[in-house]
Design a protein around this motif. Sequence first.
Motif, PDB file in Angstrom:
ATOM      1  N   CYS A 125     -13.681  -0.012 -87.281  1.00  0.00           N
ATOM      2  CA  CYS A 125     -13.078  -0.683 -86.120  1.00  0.00           C
ATOM      3  C   CYS A 125     -13.639  -2.100 -85.964  1.00  0.00           C
ATOM      4  O   CYS A 125     -14.857  -2.304 -85.948  1.00  0.00           O
ATOM      5  CB  CYS A 125     -13.329   0.128 -84.847  1.00  0.00           C
ATOM      6  N   SER A 126     -12.762  -3.065 -85.819  1.00  0.00           N
ATOM      7  CA  SER A 126     -13.200  -4.459 -85.685  1.00  0.00           C
ATOM      8  C   SER A 126     -13.942  -4.701 -84.374  1.00  0.00           C
ATOM      9  O   SER A 126     -14.752  -5.621 -84.279  1.00  0.00           O
ATOM     10  CB  SER A 126     -11.987  -5.397 -85.787  1.00  0.00           C
ATOM     11  N   TRP A 127     -13.700  -3.877 -83.361  1.00  0.00           N
ATOM     12  CA  TRP A 127     -14.374  -4.061 -82.076  1.00  0.00           C
ATOM     13  C   TRP A 127     -15.861  -3.726 -82.168  1.00  0.00           C
ATOM     14  O   TRP A 127     -16.659  -4.213 -81.391  1.00  0.00           O
ATOM     15  CB  TRP A 127     -13.706  -3.181 -81.009  1.00  0.00           C
ATOM     16  N   LEU A 128     -16.257  -2.956 -83.170  1.00  0.00           N
ATOM     17  CA  LEU A 128     -17.662  -2.560 -83.333  1.00  0.00           C
ATOM     18  C   LEU A 128     -18.511  -3.618 -84.023  1.00  0.00           C
ATOM     19  O   LEU A 128     -19.727  -3.483 -84.064  1.00  0.00           O
ATOM     20  CB  LEU A 128     -17.759  -1.270 -84.157  1.00  0.00           C
ATOM     21  N   ALA A 129     -17.895  -4.652 -84.552  1.00  0.00           N
ATOM     22  CA  ALA A 129     -18.607  -5.635 -85.369  1.00  0.00           C
ATOM     23  C   ALA A 129     -19.880  -6.123 -84.685  1.00  0.00           C
ATOM     24  O   ALA A 129     -19.852  -6.661 -83.577  1.00  0.00           O
ATOM     25  CB  ALA A 129     -17.699  -6.818 -85.674  1.00  0.00           C
ATOM     26  N   GLY A 130     -21.016  -5.907 -85.347  1.00  0.00           N
ATOM     27  CA  GLY A 130     -22.297  -6.403 -84.870  1.00  0.00           C
ATOM     28  C   GLY A 130     -22.899  -5.601 -83.721  1.00  0.00           C
ATOM     29  O   GLY A 130     -23.945  -5.972 -83.202  1.00  0.00           O
ATOM     30  N   ARG A 131     -22.289  -4.501 -83.336  1.00  0.00           N
ATOM     31  CA  ARG A 131     -22.818  -3.698 -82.233  1.00  0.00           C
ATOM     32  C   ARG A 131     -23.545  -2.475 -82.803  1.00  0.00           C
ATOM     33  O   ARG A 131     -23.066  -1.848 -83.746  1.00  0.00           O
ATOM     34  CB  ARG A 131     -21.685  -3.243 -81.315  1.00  0.00           C
ATOM     35  N   PRO A 132     -24.665  -2.100 -82.211  1.00  0.00           N
ATOM     36  CA  PRO A 132     -25.369  -0.896 -82.687  1.00  0.00           C
ATOM     37  C   PRO A 132     -24.603   0.359 -82.251  1.00  0.00           C
ATOM     38  O   PRO A 132     -24.269   0.511 -81.079  1.00  0.00           O
ATOM     39  CB  PRO A 132     -26.730  -0.978 -81.996  1.00  0.00           C
ATOM     40  N   THR A 133     -24.319   1.236 -83.195  1.00  0.00           N
ATOM     41  CA  THR A 133     -23.531   2.429 -82.908  1.00  0.00           C
ATOM     42  C   THR A 133     -24.300   3.690 -83.265  1.00  0.00           C
ATOM     43  O   THR A 133     -25.296   3.639 -83.985  1.00  0.00           O
ATOM     44  CB  THR A 133     -22.198   2.422 -83.677  1.00  0.00           C
ATOM     45  N   LEU A 134     -23.795   4.798 -82.778  1.00  0.00           N
ATOM     46  CA  LEU A 134     -24.356   6.103 -83.055  1.00  0.00           C
ATOM     47  C   LEU A 134     -23.230   6.978 -83.603  1.00  0.00           C
ATOM     48  O   LEU A 134     -22.134   6.969 -83.052  1.00  0.00           O
ATOM     49  CB  LEU A 134     -24.909   6.715 -81.756  1.00  0.00           C
ATOM     50  N   GLY A 135     -23.487   7.703 -84.675  1.00  0.00           N
ATOM     51  CA  GLY A 135     -22.476   8.586 -85.258  1.00  0.00           C
ATOM     52  C   GLY A 135     -22.507   9.960 -84.619  1.00  0.00           C
ATOM     53  O   GLY A 135     -23.576  10.525 -84.403  1.00  0.00           O
ATOM     54  N   LEU A 136     -21.330  10.480 -84.297  1.00  0.00           N
ATOM     55  CA  LEU A 136     -21.176  11.823 -83.735  1.00  0.00           C
ATOM     56  C   LEU A 136     -19.958  12.487 -84.369  1.00  0.00           C
ATOM     57  O   LEU A 136     -18.997  11.806 -84.700  1.00  0.00           O
ATOM     58  CB  LEU A 136     -20.896  11.759 -82.224  1.00  0.00           C
ATOM     59  N   PRO A 137     -19.958  13.809 -84.477  1.00  0.00           N
ATOM     60  CA  PRO A 137     -18.712  14.480 -84.871  1.00  0.00           C
ATOM     61  C   PRO A 137     -17.672  14.265 -83.768  1.00  0.00           C
ATOM     62  O   PRO A 137     -18.015  14.262 -82.582  1.00  0.00           O
ATOM     63  CB  PRO A 137     -19.108  15.956 -84.964  1.00  0.00           C
ATOM     64  N   VAL A 138     -16.422  14.074 -84.139  1.00  0.00           N
ATOM     65  CA  VAL A 138     -15.372  13.781 -83.160  1.00  0.00           C
ATOM     66  C   VAL A 138     -15.265  14.905 -82.133  1.00  0.00           C
ATOM     67  O   VAL A 138     -15.022  14.659 -80.950  1.00  0.00           O
ATOM     68  CB  VAL A 138     -14.017  13.495 -83.843  1.00  0.00           C
ATOM     69  N   GLN A 139     -15.483  16.129 -82.562  1.00  0.00           N
ATOM     70  CA  GLN A 139     -15.445  17.278 -81.664  1.00  0.00           C
ATOM     71  C   GLN A 139     -16.493  17.112 -80.556  1.00  0.00           C
ATOM     72  O   GLN A 139     -16.218  17.318 -79.375  1.00  0.00           O
ATOM     73  CB  GLN A 139     -15.725  18.524 -82.502  1.00  0.00           C
ATOM     74  N   GLU A 140     -17.702  16.710 -80.928  1.00  0.00           N
ATOM     75  CA  GLU A 140     -18.773  16.513 -79.946  1.00  0.00           C
ATOM     76  C   GLU A 140     -18.494  15.305 -79.060  1.00  0.00           C
ATOM     77  O   GLU A 140     -18.756  15.329 -77.857  1.00  0.00           O
ATOM     78  CB  GLU A 140     -20.108  16.343 -80.670  1.00  0.00           C
ATOM     79  N   ALA A 141     -17.949  14.224 -79.638  1.00  0.00           N
ATOM     80  CA  ALA A 141     -17.611  13.045 -78.835  1.00  0.00           C
ATOM     81  C   ALA A 141     -16.602  13.416 -77.753  1.00  0.00           C
ATOM     82  O   ALA A 141     -16.716  12.979 -76.603  1.00  0.00           O
ATOM     83  CB  ALA A 141     -17.057  11.938 -79.733  1.00  0.00           C
ATOM     84  N   ARG A 142     -15.617  14.240 -78.097  1.00  0.00           N
ATOM     85  CA  ARG A 142     -14.624  14.701 -77.114  1.00  0.00           C
ATOM     86  C   ARG A 142     -15.291  15.544 -76.031  1.00  0.00           C
ATOM     87  O   ARG A 142     -14.987  15.413 -74.858  1.00  0.00           O
ATOM     88  CB  ARG A 142     -13.535  15.530 -77.803  1.00  0.00           C
ATOM     89  N   GLN A 143     -16.210  16.434 -76.442  1.00  0.00           N
ATOM     90  CA  GLN A 143     -16.897  17.289 -75.474  1.00  0.00           C
ATOM     91  C   GLN A 143     -17.756  16.458 -74.518  1.00  0.00           C
ATOM     92  O   GLN A 143     -17.933  16.832 -73.364  1.00  0.00           O
ATOM     93  CB  GLN A 143     -17.769  18.314 -76.195  1.00  0.00           C
ATOM     94  N   LEU A 144     -18.259  15.342 -74.992  1.00  0.00           N
ATOM     95  CA  LEU A 144     -19.081  14.454 -74.153  1.00  0.00           C
ATOM     96  C   LEU A 144     -18.232  13.472 -73.356  1.00  0.00           C
ATOM     97  O   LEU A 144     -18.760  12.511 -72.800  1.00  0.00           O
ATOM     98  CB  LEU A 144     -20.085  13.698 -75.027  1.00  0.00           C
ATOM     99  N   GLN A 145     -16.918  13.693 -73.324  1.00  0.00           N
ATOM    100  CA  GLN A 145     -15.961  12.922 -72.523  1.00  0.00           C
ATOM    101  C   GLN A 145     -15.707  11.504 -73.041  1.00  0.00           C
ATOM    102  O   GLN A 145     -15.262  10.639 -72.293  1.00  0.00           O
ATOM    103  CB  GLN A 145     -16.401  12.861 -71.056  1.00  0.00           C
ATOM    104  N   PHE A 146     -15.997  11.242 -74.324  1.00  0.00           N
ATOM    105  CA  PHE A 146     -15.597   9.977 -74.914  1.00  0.00           C
ATOM    106  C   PHE A 146     -14.095  10.037 -75.167  1.00  0.00           C
ATOM    107  O   PHE A 146     -13.545  11.107 -75.406  1.00  0.00           O
ATOM    108  CB  PHE A 146     -16.334   9.705 -76.231  1.00  0.00           C
TER     109      PHE A 146
END
Length: 174
Positions: A125-146
Amino acid sequence: MLFVVLLLVLAALGLLVPALTTSNNIWAWSSVGASVLAALVLIWDWWRRRPGDPAAVAQSVDQHAVADDQRVVVSPEDVAEADTPPADEEPPEEDTDAADLLAVADLVDEVRVLDERPRYHLSSCSWLAGRPTLGLPVQEARQLQFTPCAMCRPDATLVARHRVAHRGSSDDVG
């Protein structure tokens, strides 16, 4: 997997009928055996899908690396052009249809999230450029309300990859 469990439970019920109508104990023990087998299948499926499983995470990372090399092409009418929002503004949420939402709920592919931000993204994703990110399984991201980013469209992309992968594996079998 639930289909197999359903068949085993129905078999257990079917074996219970002759156990109750006859005095032969073999039917009752066969019913108990089918029920135990159904429970073992459920436990095995849960063990295979549990969050944080190192094997599942490693498989997700491997699938993610392969998926980055083999991009799925989405037709132009499916892609809504989105301009990059300013750095302090959150990208809009992807509008995911119900069928894709159900498919995403079972996926373990890795998505990227930012601390204190409500969206999850593909690593490209171009919006992430230069930002520190954390990897999660999509299933868990959904459960965490992302919620999914409308710029990189992670739900549509991951579901399309999943369908292509399953279509290829079912072609190999038949």
